[in-house]
Design an enzyme around this catalytic site. Structure first.
Site, PDB file in Angstrom:
ATOM      1  N   LYS A 209       0.834  -1.206   0.000  1.00 20.23           N
ATOM      2  CA  LYS A 209       0.000   0.000   0.000  1.00 20.23           C
ATOM      3  C   LYS A 209       0.868   1.254   0.000  1.00 20.23           C
ATOM      4  O   LYS A 209       0.645   2.181  -0.783  1.00 20.23           O
ATOM      5  CB  LYS A 209      -0.931  -0.004   1.211  1.00 20.23           C
ATOM      6  CG  LYS A 209      -1.862   1.207   1.257  1.00 20.23           C
ATOM      7  CD  LYS A 209      -2.737   1.212   2.503  1.00 20.23           C
ATOM      8  CE  LYS A 209      -3.820   0.175   2.437  1.00 20.23           C
ATOM      9  NZ  LYS A 209      -4.795   0.315   3.551  1.00 20.23           N
ATOM     10  N   GLU A 215      10.182  -5.602   3.985  1.00 21.16           N
ATOM     11  CA  GLU A 215      10.397  -6.890   3.337  1.00 21.16           C
ATOM     12  C   GLU A 215      10.021  -6.838   1.854  1.00 21.16           C
ATOM     13  O   GLU A 215      10.767  -7.323   0.988  1.00 21.16           O
ATOM     14  CB  GLU A 215       9.574  -7.985   4.038  1.00 21.16           C
ATOM     15  CG  GLU A 215       9.927  -8.214   5.485  1.00 21.16           C
ATOM     16  CD  GLU A 215       9.082  -7.382   6.444  1.00 21.16           C
ATOM     17  OE1 GLU A 215       8.993  -7.753   7.629  1.00 21.16           O
ATOM     18  OE2 GLU A 215       8.507  -6.350   5.999  1.00 21.16           O
ATOM     19  N   GLY A 270      -5.247  -4.974   5.417  1.00 25.33           N
ATOM     20  CA  GLY A 270      -4.419  -5.908   4.668  1.00 25.33           C
ATOM     21  C   GLY A 270      -4.940  -7.331   4.678  1.00 25.33           C
ATOM     22  O   GLY A 270      -4.960  -8.004   3.651  1.00 25.33           O
ATOM     23  N   ARG A 271      -5.387  -7.806   5.844  1.00 24.45           N
ATOM     24  CA  ARG A 271      -5.844  -9.193   5.941  1.00 24.45           C
ATOM     25  C   ARG A 271      -7.248  -9.378   5.373  1.00 24.45           C
ATOM     26  O   ARG A 271      -7.757 -10.499   5.360  1.00 24.45           O
ATOM     27  CB  ARG A 271      -5.770  -9.661   7.388  1.00 24.45           C
ATOM     28  CG  ARG A 271      -6.546  -8.812   8.386  1.00 24.45           C
ATOM     29  CD  ARG A 271      -6.150  -9.172   9.811  1.00 24.45           C
ATOM     30  NE  ARG A 271      -6.768  -8.314  10.812  1.00 24.45           N
ATOM     31  CZ  ARG A 271      -6.289  -7.141  11.198  1.00 24.45           C
ATOM     32  NH1 ARG A 271      -5.185  -6.656  10.631  1.00 24.45           N
ATOM     33  NH2 ARG A 271      -6.882  -6.426  12.133  1.00 24.45           N
ATOM     34  N   GLU A 356      -4.358 -11.762  14.025  1.00 18.88           N
ATOM     35  CA  GLU A 356      -4.043 -10.337  13.909  1.00 18.88           C
ATOM     36  C   GLU A 356      -5.270  -9.495  14.238  1.00 18.88           C
ATOM     37  O   GLU A 356      -5.154  -8.376  14.739  1.00 18.88           O
ATOM     38  CB  GLU A 356      -3.534 -10.019  12.502  1.00 18.88           C
ATOM     39  CG  GLU A 356      -2.826  -8.674  12.405  1.00 18.88           C
ATOM     40  CD  GLU A 356      -2.080  -8.490  11.097  1.00 18.88           C
ATOM     41  OE1 GLU A 356      -0.878  -8.841  11.042  1.00 18.88           O
ATOM     42  OE2 GLU A 356      -2.686  -8.009  10.124  1.00 18.88           O
ATOM     43  N   HIS A 387      -2.462 -38.236  10.218  1.00 14.43           N
ATOM     44  CA  HIS A 387      -1.272 -39.041  10.497  1.00 14.43           C
ATOM     45  C   HIS A 387      -0.188 -38.201  11.169  1.00 14.43           C
ATOM     46  O   HIS A 387       0.972 -38.622  11.208  1.00 14.43           O
ATOM     47  CB  HIS A 387      -0.764 -39.656   9.197  1.00 14.43           C
ATOM     48  CG  HIS A 387      -1.727 -40.634   8.601  1.00 14.43           C
ATOM     49  ND1 HIS A 387      -1.688 -41.981   8.878  1.00 14.43           N
ATOM     50  CD2 HIS A 387      -2.793 -40.449   7.783  1.00 14.43           C
ATOM     51  CE1 HIS A 387      -2.672 -42.590   8.236  1.00 14.43           C
ATOM     52  NE2 HIS A 387      -3.356 -41.679   7.564  1.00 14.43           N
ATOM     53  N   LYS A 507       8.938  -4.154  14.092  1.00 14.92           N
ATOM     54  CA  LYS A 507       9.451  -3.459  12.909  1.00 14.92           C
ATOM     55  C   LYS A 507      10.359  -2.304  13.304  1.00 14.92           C
ATOM     56  O   LYS A 507      11.414  -2.071  12.687  1.00 14.92           O
ATOM     57  CB  LYS A 507       8.288  -2.938  12.063  1.00 14.92           C
ATOM     58  CG  LYS A 507       7.453  -4.013  11.388  1.00 14.92           C
ATOM     59  CD  LYS A 507       6.361  -3.368  10.552  1.00 14.92           C
ATOM     60  CE  LYS A 507       5.505  -4.396   9.832  1.00 14.92           C
ATOM     61  NZ  LYS A 507       4.457  -3.763   9.016  1.00 14.92           N
TER      62      LYS A 507
END
Length: 545
Positions: A209, A215, A270-271, A356, A387, A507
């Site tokens: 954005k 990152e 964002g999510r 979050e 399993h 951050k």
């Protein structure tokens, strides 16, 4: 609301607390024995999704009391405020309108006096035109080659949603193209994603954005260098990079034509953004029509959540059951097990969506809560998960409610495989609910010395979520189901499900440490003794001190 009684002081909470004491020792075996029609009554359906919640440790009274709690907490009023575009994200003074991303043309939703629906559809139209040009070969790389590889670079919601959706809808994707996803700042992530690819045939979608995310922009600059070094020309960037961002100045500085920038808005978290321009890589993979079908599925579940009575409202029921186990049974985790290999990243997507959103320790009034909020979400696809960790769910000492997600029609022509898959899902829900007693084991001939080890107590709750098939529309409905499930929880807990201040601290500290790791001269360190020692060891092993 912010200055009112605490959640634990409300009448509905107190009633649920007393009710829990009454029924906490009741088993699912007993509940089903007392009500032969329980499996037909404790279910709900909407937007192509069927929910069987009969294998939960509840009675009809439990559901009545949970709905009373939701109403006392103002769920319906807050839901309506969200759909109207009111600024219910209080700490950031923002509207919460991911639902506006999927409304049909002609609808009207106002934010600060502006109808945002035309803006949404303008972006969808631009995305569609671009996707068509890439998919049919009209958009070419700088050497005249068609684009065969698309790499989405983002992190968090700019990565998890697009990757999850691509894998879920891969049977509907453009098979002649490769789609890869880079998020981790670990250089191995980028190196592996670009391994064997021809830069002249590769398109990068940079999703940030602000176009400043550490990152994402580190990986974007590495991608830029990889491309330019190979093709030998700076102008190649314009043909091989597009941006999903709102920062035109930074996008232009990077070398991307802002005509190839696709925007979204601060009322999209964002999510909650996979159905915005953040989903450009998804649209490139499956095509505009399938993407729009996914949006239609989102909208169908939005309308179900907005209009269905709470007593038959799928997201509300699931959210209230999460509260029931989290706050009364003390269940700290919840498993999500999709019986569909294409949904293998769905639990990871839900981890961000849930944790979050609802990993908060203060209520909307800024008061520290005196109750548990968001549970830990985890899971893997069945039958693989059976399993690995199902042993703990069946016979461990922790109560772990689970959602089991399945589909009636397979994506593969191997129909018998699908019957085996779904038989396992139904069997696991049955086994978790009813277990196996000592008497039953003895009757089956179990040796006495083995019996204690083979007993399964049962009484492990599950939701079984069933849809016809995993289509783009179904995926949209399924994601929206969990979005509104999370919203329901947050309203009951009186927290802001749409901020994420806890993400910021790490951050900031990382920004301080980066030059201390990479600088030529030994830095003066001012951290705690552990962090200082780790930095010194890192520098020494890298040969910098």
């Amino acid at each position: 609301m912010n200055d009112g009684p605490r959640l634990t002081e409300t009448q509905a909470w107190q009633a649920l607390k007393a009710h829990y004491e009454e029924i906490s020792g009741t088993s699912l075996r007993q509940l089903f024995a007392e009500d032969p029609t329980r499996g037909e009554r404790f279910c709900a359906e909407g937007a192509g999704i069927f929910l069987d919640y009969s294998k939960n440790r509840i009675t009809a009274k439990t559901l009545i009391l949970l709905v009373q709690l939701a109403r006392e907490c103002g769920l319906e009023a807050r839901r309506d405020a969200m759909f109207r575009g009111e600024k219910i994200n209080l700490t950031e003074n923002r509207a919460v309108l991911h639902t506006a991303l999927r409304v049909p043309r002609g609808a009207s939703i106002s934010v600060d006096g502006r109808d945002v629906v035309p803006d949404v559809h303008a972006v969808i139209d631009r995305m569609s035109d671009f996707a068509d040009r890439v998919r049919d070969g009209r958009w070419l790389g700088c050497t005249g080659k068609r684009i065969k590889n698309v790499i989405n670079i983002g992190i968090g919601g700019s990565y998890l949603g697009p990757e999850m959706a691509y894998l879920a809808l891969r049977p509907s994707s453009q098979r002649a193209m490769n789609f890869r996803f880079v998020s981790n700042v670990d250089g191995a992530d980028f190196t592996e994603a670009t391994q064997g690819l021809d830069p002249a045939e590769t398109l990068f979608v940079i999703s940030s954005k602000t176009f400043t995310t550490l990152e994402t922009m580190t990986n974007a600059r590495t991608a830029r260098k990889w491309l330019v070094d190979s093709l030998g020309r700076e102008e190649a960037v314009a043909s091989h990079f597009v941006a999903v961002s709102t920062n035109g100045e930074k996008v232009r500085e990077f070398g991307i034509d802002t005509a190839n920038m696709f925007g979204f808005w601060d009322w999209v978290g964002g999510r909650y953004s996979m159905d915005s321009a953040i989903g450009l890589s998804t649209m490139l993979a499956v095509g505009p029509e399938n993407f729009k079908e996914m949006l239609a599925g989102f909208h169908a579940m939005d309308e179900h959540f907005r209009t269905a009575p709470l007593e038959s409202n799928l997201p509300a029921i699931m959210g209230l059951l999460t509260v029931w186990y989290n706050n009364f049974f003390g269940a700290q985790t919840m498993g999500v097990m999709p019986y569909a290999s294409c949904l293998k990243r769905f639990p990871a997507y839900l981890q961000q969506l849930q944790m979050e959103s609802n990993g908060k320790h203060v209520d909307l009034g800024g008061r520290f809560v005196d109750y548990e909020t968001g549970p830990i979400i985890w899971g893997e696809p069945g039958t693989d998960a059976q399993h690995s960790f199902y042993q703990l769910i069946h016979q461990g000492t922790k109560l772990i409610p689970c959602d089991l997600i399945g589909f009636c029609r397979p994506l593969s022509p191997l129909d018998h495989h699908h019957d085996l898959l779904m038989a396992n899902m139904f069997a696991q829900a049955e086994a978790l609910a009813f277990g196996k007693t000592a008497a039953e084991l003895t009757g089956e001939g179990s040796p006495d010395f083995q019996t204690p080890f083979r007993i399964c107590e049962g009484n492990r709750p599950t939701n079984v979520i069933l849809a016809e098939s995993l289509t783009p529309k179904t995926l949209g409905s399924l994601v929206a189901l969990y979005e509104h499930n999370v919203f329901t929880q947050g309203i009951v807990w009186n927290i802001d499900s749409f901020d994420q201040w806890g993400v910021e601290l790490g951050k900031v500290l990382a920004g301080r440490i980066i030059p201390e790791l990479s600088g030529a001269a030994a830095p003066q360190l001012g951290h705690d003794s552990s962090t200082n020692a780790l930095i010194r060891r890192y520098r020494r092993l890298k040969g910098r001190d």
